[in-house]
Design a protein around this motif. Structure first.
Motif, mmCIF file in Angstrom:
data_model
loop_
_atom_site.group_PDB
_atom_site.id
_atom_site.type_symbol
_atom_site.label_atom_id
_atom_site.label_comp_id
_atom_site.label_asym_id
_atom_site.label_seq_id
_atom_site.Cartn_x
_atom_site.Cartn_y
_atom_site.Cartn_z
ATOM 1 N N SER A 15 0.440 -0.300 -10.542
ATOM 2 C CA SER A 15 -0.489 0.219 -9.533
ATOM 3 C C SER A 15 -0.185 -0.469 -8.221
ATOM 4 O O SER A 15 0.504 -1.482 -8.188
ATOM 5 N N THR A 16 -0.683 0.096 -7.146
ATOM 6 C CA THR A 16 -0.466 -0.500 -5.840
ATOM 7 C C THR A 16 -1.660 -0.205 -4.943
ATOM 8 O O THR A 16 -2.525 0.586 -5.294
ATOM 9 N N ARG A 17 -1.695 -0.847 -3.807
ATOM 10 C CA ARG A 17 -2.757 -0.634 -2.840
ATOM 11 C C ARG A 17 -2.271 0.373 -1.806
ATOM 12 O O ARG A 17 -1.079 0.618 -1.704
ATOM 13 N N ASP A 18 -3.190 0.940 -1.026
ATOM 14 C CA ASP A 18 -2.745 1.892 -0.009
ATOM 15 C C ASP A 18 -2.118 1.165 1.177
ATOM 16 O O ASP A 18 -2.094 -0.067 1.227
ATOM 17 N N SER A 69 -2.980 0.519 4.074
ATOM 18 C CA SER A 69 -3.841 -0.380 4.862
ATOM 19 C C SER A 69 -4.168 -1.660 4.107
ATOM 20 O O SER A 69 -4.882 -2.517 4.628
ATOM 21 N N ASN A 70 -3.690 -1.783 2.885
ATOM 22 C CA ASN A 70 -4.053 -2.889 1.994
ATOM 23 C C ASN A 70 -5.502 -2.746 1.547
ATOM 24 O O ASN A 70 -6.217 -3.717 1.334
ATOM 25 N N ASP A 71 -5.943 -1.477 1.438
ATOM 26 C CA ASP A 71 -7.284 -1.119 0.946
ATOM 27 C C ASP A 71 -8.421 -1.667 1.801
ATOM 28 O O ASP A 71 -9.473 -2.008 1.280
ATOM 29 N N SER A 73 -12.908 2.236 4.184
ATOM 30 C CA SER A 73 -13.806 2.972 3.304
ATOM 31 C C SER A 73 -13.935 4.391 3.851
ATOM 32 O O SER A 73 -13.534 4.675 4.986
ATOM 33 N N ASN A 79 -6.496 6.682 -7.013
ATOM 34 C CA ASN A 79 -7.642 5.846 -7.370
ATOM 35 C C ASN A 79 -8.899 6.212 -6.579
ATOM 36 O O ASN A 79 -9.895 5.524 -6.652
ATOM 37 N N ARG A 80 -8.822 7.286 -5.783
ATOM 38 C CA ARG A 80 -9.999 7.768 -5.046
ATOM 39 C C ARG A 80 -9.729 9.195 -4.587
ATOM 40 O O ARG A 80 -8.606 9.676 -4.648
#
Length: 89
Positions: free
Chosen positions: A18-21, A23-25, A28, A71-72
């Motif tokens: 898995s990874t983050r988006d 923007s580094n999550d 919101s 994931n969203r």
């Protein structure tokens, strides 16, 4: 985000990661601007280093992606002055 241990695999292995988006999550769904939250020194994080056992420098690595799960149910985009394609070069 701390660097995680390398993901080591060999030919024929399946890897789940898995990874983050980009923007580094940090965003919101309710955010309307990016400037206040976005730290350009931490953008485009990767999951972890990848070590392919059996590859050597100059080898071509063929990767087959079986699936991608989001994931969203939302995403974000921005035009940032002097960054990316808008950078003065």
């Amino acid at each position: 985000m701390p660097i995680r241990r390398p993901c080591a695999f060999k030919p024929g292995d399946s890897v789940i990661t898995s990874t983050r988006d980009a923007s580094n999550d940090v965003f919101s769904v309710s955010d309307k601007t990016v400037a206040e939250k976005l730290d350009l020194t931490k953008v485009n994080p990767q999951d972890r280093p990848v070590l392919h056992r059996g590859c050597r420098a100059g080898d071509t690595l063929e990767v087959h992606i079986d699936s991608i799960e989001l994931n969203r149910d939302w995403g974000w985009g921005a035009s940032i002055p002097n960054f990316g394609l808008l950078a003065p070069e």
